[in-house]
Design a protein around this motif. Structure first.
Motif, PDB file in Angstrom:
ATOM      1  N   VAL A 268       4.115  -9.698  -9.316  1.00  0.00           N
ATOM      2  CA  VAL A 268       4.144  -8.290  -8.938  1.00  0.00           C
ATOM      3  C   VAL A 268       5.015  -8.177  -7.691  1.00  0.00           C
ATOM      4  O   VAL A 268       4.780  -8.888  -6.706  1.00  0.00           O
ATOM      5  CB  VAL A 268       2.718  -7.765  -8.668  1.00  0.00           C
TER       6      VAL A 268
ATOM      7  N   THR B  49       4.529  -3.101  -4.087  1.00  0.00           N
ATOM      8  CA  THR B  49       3.844  -2.422  -5.188  1.00  0.00           C
ATOM      9  C   THR B  49       2.434  -2.021  -4.759  1.00  0.00           C
ATOM     10  O   THR B  49       1.713  -2.813  -4.164  1.00  0.00           O
ATOM     11  CB  THR B  49       3.765  -3.354  -6.423  1.00  0.00           C
ATOM     12  N   GLN B  50       2.063  -0.779  -5.061  1.00  0.00           N
ATOM     13  CA  GLN B  50       0.700  -0.303  -4.804  1.00  0.00           C
ATOM     14  C   GLN B  50      -0.196  -0.763  -5.952  1.00  0.00           C
ATOM     15  O   GLN B  50       0.114  -0.519  -7.116  1.00  0.00           O
ATOM     16  CB  GLN B  50       0.655   1.218  -4.724  1.00  0.00           C
ATOM     17  N   VAL B  51      -1.289  -1.425  -5.621  1.00  0.00           N
ATOM     18  CA  VAL B  51      -2.287  -1.833  -6.600  1.00  0.00           C
ATOM     19  C   VAL B  51      -3.623  -1.294  -6.095  1.00  0.00           C
ATOM     20  O   VAL B  51      -4.187  -1.827  -5.139  1.00  0.00           O
ATOM     21  CB  VAL B  51      -2.338  -3.367  -6.762  1.00  0.00           C
TER      22      VAL B  51
END
Length: 138
Positions: free
Chosen positions: A54, A58-60
């Motif tokens: 990822v 990146t927003q998770v």
């Protein structure tokens, strides 16, 4: 019929587990980077793993994937040029996610970037700095 007859005995299993931990322990790993990849590839020899990467940023859910962190070396030398803190002896000696730094400084300034546990002088505290650029040793 003994369904466990094909399993290794507990002594053999214990030795294999000890060897696996001995292989994994020296790998410098955090939540991203080459150490995580290397660890997961070692574990793939024992269990099926599907690995997905990822990208940084990146927003998770409520978390943002941090930058990768890969270290070649880190140390502190005294005024005689002897390494008194050495990443190669223990990767815990470096603040996880330390930024690169190459500087000569007085001990008073270095002390601002040292983590210890005074009541346990031989212990190496584990510290991180995922989202704030910083540097330190333990």
């Amino acid at each position: 019929m003994n369904i466990y007859s094909d399993l290794p005995d507990s002594h053999t299993l214990g030795l294999e587990m000890y060897q696996l931990i001995s292989d994994l322990y020296p790998i410098c790993r955090s939540i991203t980077g080459d150490g995580v990849r290397k660890t997961l590839h070692v574990l793939q020899q024992f269990i099926p793993l599907e690995i997905h990467e990822v990208p940084t940023g990146t927003q998770v859910f409520d978390w943002t994937i941090p930058k990768e962190w890969n270290v070649r070396d880190a140390y502190v030398k005294n005024n005689q040029g002897i390494k008194v803190i050495d990443f190669q002896k223990s990767n815990l000696h470096l603040l996880n996610y330390s930024i690169p730094l190459h500087e000569t400084m007085p001990l008073s300034k270095l002390k601002e970037h040292l983590f210890t546990i005074p009541e346990y002088p031989d212990w190496i505290p584990y510290r991180t700095s995922y989202y704030e650029e910083n540097w330190a040793f333990a």
